[in-house]
Write a protein that holds these residues in place. Structure first.
Motif, PDB file in Angstrom:
ATOM      1  N   TRP A 137       0.841  -1.202   0.000  1.00 31.44           N
ATOM      2  CA  TRP A 137       0.000   0.000   0.000  1.00 31.44           C
ATOM      3  C   TRP A 137       0.880   1.258   0.000  1.00 31.44           C
ATOM      4  CZ3 TRP A 137      -4.553  -1.539  -1.326  1.00 31.44           C
ATOM      5  CH2 TRP A 137      -5.627  -0.676  -1.291  1.00 31.44           C
ATOM      6  N   GLY A 138       1.987   1.227   0.736  1.00 29.76           N
ATOM      7  CA  GLY A 138       2.926   2.344   0.739  1.00 29.76           C
ATOM      8  C   GLY A 138       3.521   2.585  -0.642  1.00 29.76           C
ATOM      9  N   ILE A 139       3.841   1.492  -1.344  1.00 30.55           N
ATOM     10  CA  ILE A 139       4.364   1.619  -2.720  1.00 30.55           C
ATOM     11  C   ILE A 139       3.310   2.251  -3.619  1.00 30.55           C
ATOM     12  CG2 ILE A 139       5.060   0.294  -4.762  1.00 30.55           C
ATOM     13  CD1 ILE A 139       6.437  -1.679  -2.761  1.00 30.55           C
ATOM     14  N   LEU A 140       2.056   1.813  -3.487  1.00 32.51           N
ATOM     15  CA  LEU A 140       0.982   2.397  -4.302  1.00 32.51           C
ATOM     16  C   LEU A 140       0.784   3.877  -3.999  1.00 32.51           C
ATOM     17  CD1 LEU A 140      -1.731  -0.431  -4.208  1.00 32.51           C
ATOM     18  CD2 LEU A 140      -0.215   0.157  -6.099  1.00 32.51           C
ATOM     19  N   ILE A 141       0.835   4.241  -2.713  1.00 28.75           N
ATOM     20  CA  ILE A 141       0.687   5.651  -2.336  1.00 28.75           C
ATOM     21  C   ILE A 141       1.823   6.471  -2.937  1.00 28.75           C
ATOM     22  CG2 ILE A 141       0.756   7.272  -0.382  1.00 28.75           C
ATOM     23  CD1 ILE A 141      -0.688   5.068   1.272  1.00 28.75           C
ATOM     24  N   TYR A 142       3.046   5.952  -2.843  1.00 28.45           N
ATOM     25  CA  TYR A 142       4.195   6.659  -3.408  1.00 28.45           C
ATOM     26  C   TYR A 142       4.068   6.790  -4.927  1.00 28.45           C
ATOM     27  CZ  TYR A 142       8.823   7.677  -5.135  1.00 28.45           C
ATOM     28  OH  TYR A 142       9.869   8.238  -5.813  1.00 28.45           O
ATOM     29  N   GLN A 143       3.722   5.696  -5.615  1.00 28.46           N
ATOM     30  CA  GLN A 143       3.588   5.747  -7.069  1.00 28.46           C
ATOM     31  C   GLN A 143       2.528   6.746  -7.501  1.00 28.46           C
ATOM     32  OE1 GLN A 143       2.861   1.667  -8.174  1.00 28.46           O
ATOM     33  NE2 GLN A 143       5.033   1.266  -8.531  1.00 28.46           N
ATOM     34  N   LYS A 144       1.415   6.792  -6.782  1.00 32.43           N
ATOM     35  CA  LYS A 144       0.369   7.746  -7.137  1.00 32.43           C
ATOM     36  C   LYS A 144       0.817   9.173  -6.858  1.00 32.43           C
ATOM     37  CE  LYS A 144      -4.555   8.551  -6.885  1.00 32.43           C
ATOM     38  NZ  LYS A 144      -5.833   8.074  -6.363  1.00 32.43           N
ATOM     39  N   SER A 145       1.659   9.371  -5.833  1.00 34.13           N
ATOM     40  CA  SER A 145       2.137  10.719  -5.535  1.00 34.13           C
ATOM     41  C   SER A 145       3.119  11.207  -6.594  1.00 34.13           C
ATOM     42  CB  SER A 145       2.787  10.772  -4.157  1.00 34.13           C
ATOM     43  OG  SER A 145       4.049  10.132  -4.151  1.00 34.13           O
ATOM     44  N   VAL A 146       3.859  10.282  -7.207  1.00 32.56           N
ATOM     45  CA  VAL A 146       4.836  10.649  -8.233  1.00 32.56           C
ATOM     46  C   VAL A 146       4.161  10.848  -9.583  1.00 32.56           C
ATOM     47  CG1 VAL A 146       6.865   9.843  -9.505  1.00 32.56           C
ATOM     48  CG2 VAL A 146       6.737   9.507  -7.047  1.00 32.56           C
ATOM     49  N   ASN A 147       3.305   9.901  -9.958  1.00 31.01           N
ATOM     50  CA  ASN A 147       2.664   9.961 -11.269  1.00 31.01           C
ATOM     51  C   ASN A 147       1.297   9.292 -11.188  1.00 31.01           C
ATOM     52  OD1 ASN A 147       1.945  10.039 -13.924  1.00 31.01           O
ATOM     53  ND2 ASN A 147       3.834   9.115 -14.691  1.00 31.01           N
ATOM     54  N   PRO A 148       0.242  10.040 -10.861  1.00 28.23           N
ATOM     55  CA  PRO A 148      -1.077   9.439 -10.683  1.00 28.23           C
ATOM     56  C   PRO A 148      -1.622   8.776 -11.948  1.00 28.23           C
ATOM     57  CG  PRO A 148      -1.151  11.821 -10.307  1.00 28.23           C
ATOM     58  CD  PRO A 148       0.256  11.452 -10.606  1.00 28.23           C
ATOM     59  N   GLY A 149      -1.321   9.302 -13.099  1.00 27.36           N
ATOM     60  CA  GLY A 149      -1.809   8.726 -14.355  1.00 27.36           C
ATOM     61  C   GLY A 149      -1.217   7.362 -14.640  1.00 27.36           C
ATOM     62  N   LEU A 150       0.043   7.160 -14.275  1.00 31.16           N
ATOM     63  CA  LEU A 150       0.725   5.890 -14.507  1.00 31.16           C
ATOM     64  C   LEU A 150       0.083   4.779 -13.694  1.00 31.16           C
ATOM     65  CD1 LEU A 150       3.051   4.273 -15.778  1.00 31.16           C
ATOM     66  CD2 LEU A 150       4.442   4.931 -13.808  1.00 31.16           C
ATOM     67  N   LEU A 151      -0.219   5.045 -12.433  1.00 34.23           N
ATOM     68  CA  LEU A 151      -0.834   4.039 -11.566  1.00 34.23           C
ATOM     69  C   LEU A 151      -2.192   3.649 -12.107  1.00 34.23           C
ATOM     70  CD1 LEU A 151      -0.538   2.344  -9.022  1.00 34.23           C
ATOM     71  CD2 LEU A 151      -1.576   4.215  -7.746  1.00 34.23           C
ATOM     72  N   GLN A 152      -2.975   4.596 -12.585  1.00 30.69           N
ATOM     73  CA  GLN A 152      -4.284   4.283 -13.134  1.00 30.69           C
ATOM     74  C   GLN A 152      -4.156   3.433 -14.395  1.00 30.69           C
ATOM     75  OE1 GLN A 152      -6.246   8.041 -13.605  1.00 30.69           O
ATOM     76  NE2 GLN A 152      -6.852   8.140 -11.465  1.00 30.69           N
ATOM     77  N   ALA A 153      -3.154   3.709 -15.229  1.00 36.43           N
ATOM     78  CA  ALA A 153      -2.946   2.918 -16.439  1.00 36.43           C
ATOM     79  C   ALA A 153      -2.522   1.487 -16.100  1.00 36.43           C
ATOM     80  CB  ALA A 153      -1.878   3.582 -17.317  1.00 36.43           C
ATOM     81  N   ILE A 154      -1.673   1.329 -15.094  1.00 34.28           N
ATOM     82  CA  ILE A 154      -1.213   0.002 -14.704  1.00 34.28           C
ATOM     83  C   ILE A 154      -2.356  -0.821 -14.134  1.00 34.28           C
ATOM     84  CG2 ILE A 154       0.240  -1.257 -13.050  1.00 34.28           C
ATOM     85  CD1 ILE A 154       2.298   1.009 -13.367  1.00 34.28           C
ATOM     86  N   LEU A 155      -3.181  -0.212 -13.290  1.00 36.99           N
ATOM     87  CA  LEU A 155      -4.263  -0.929 -12.643  1.00 36.99           C
ATOM     88  C   LEU A 155      -5.503  -1.038 -13.505  1.00 36.99           C
ATOM     89  CD1 LEU A 155      -3.906   0.474  -9.027  1.00 36.99           C
ATOM     90  CD2 LEU A 155      -3.109  -1.713  -9.917  1.00 36.99           C
ATOM     91  N   GLY A 156      -5.507  -0.392 -14.652  1.00 38.13           N
ATOM     92  CA  GLY A 156      -6.612  -0.526 -15.600  1.00 38.13           C
ATOM     93  C   GLY A 156      -7.853   0.254 -15.247  1.00 38.13           C
ATOM     94  N   ASP A 157      -7.707   1.365 -14.549  1.00 39.97           N
ATOM     95  CA  ASP A 157      -8.887   2.186 -14.203  1.00 39.97           C
ATOM     96  C   ASP A 157      -9.258   3.067 -15.361  1.00 39.97           C
ATOM     97  OD1 ASP A 157      -8.203   2.736 -10.697  1.00 39.97           O
ATOM     98  OD2 ASP A 157      -8.902   0.996 -11.786  1.00 39.97           O
TER      99      ASP A 157
END
Length: 118
Positions: free
Chosen positions: A98-118
């Motif tokens: 969860w900490g990794i996800l929070i960090y990734q979203k703080s750095v690049n929110p669009g990238l996390l959404q693309a990876i998770l398929g939202d």
């Protein structure tokens, strides 16, 4: 009175009313939904690093603080679950993820959404 500062005592019967039960169930549904979709709150980059480090060394604490900052009650509940389950190792691993996800979203929110398929 002097002990309560003039306030009345807490009425615990409120916990057993149907409306409170439905509020509790709605919170549980939010937690389950956030876990399934891996939805974490948006925080600043520096706070994302802090949340990750807190989740590594104090499981769940980073999630709780990020949930408070991002105004997401479900993330606070997830952090509490991570903390409680950390003695079984699964909570600690979940907390780090969860900490990794929070960090990734703080750095690049669009990238996390693309990876998770939202």
């Amino acid at each position: 009175d002097a002990l309560t500062g003039g306030e009345t005592a807490c009425d615990f019967s409120l916990l057993f009313r149907p409306c409170c039960f439905s509020v509790t169930m709605a919170c549980c549904d939010d937690v389950i939904s956030d876990v399934r979709q891996q939805q974490v709150p948006s925080v600043s980059r520096s706070f994302g690093i802090l949340a990750l480090l807190l989740n590594i060394f104090l499981p769940g604490v980073g999630s709780i603080v990020a949930g408070l900052q991002g105004n997401k009650t479900s993330t606070v509940a997830i952090g509490i679950l991570q903390f409680l389950l950390s003695c079984f190792i699964v909570g600690w691993i979940w907390s780090i993820w969860w900490g990794i996800l929070i960090y990734q979203k703080s750095v690049n929110p669009g990238l996390l959404q693309a990876i998770l398929g939202d």
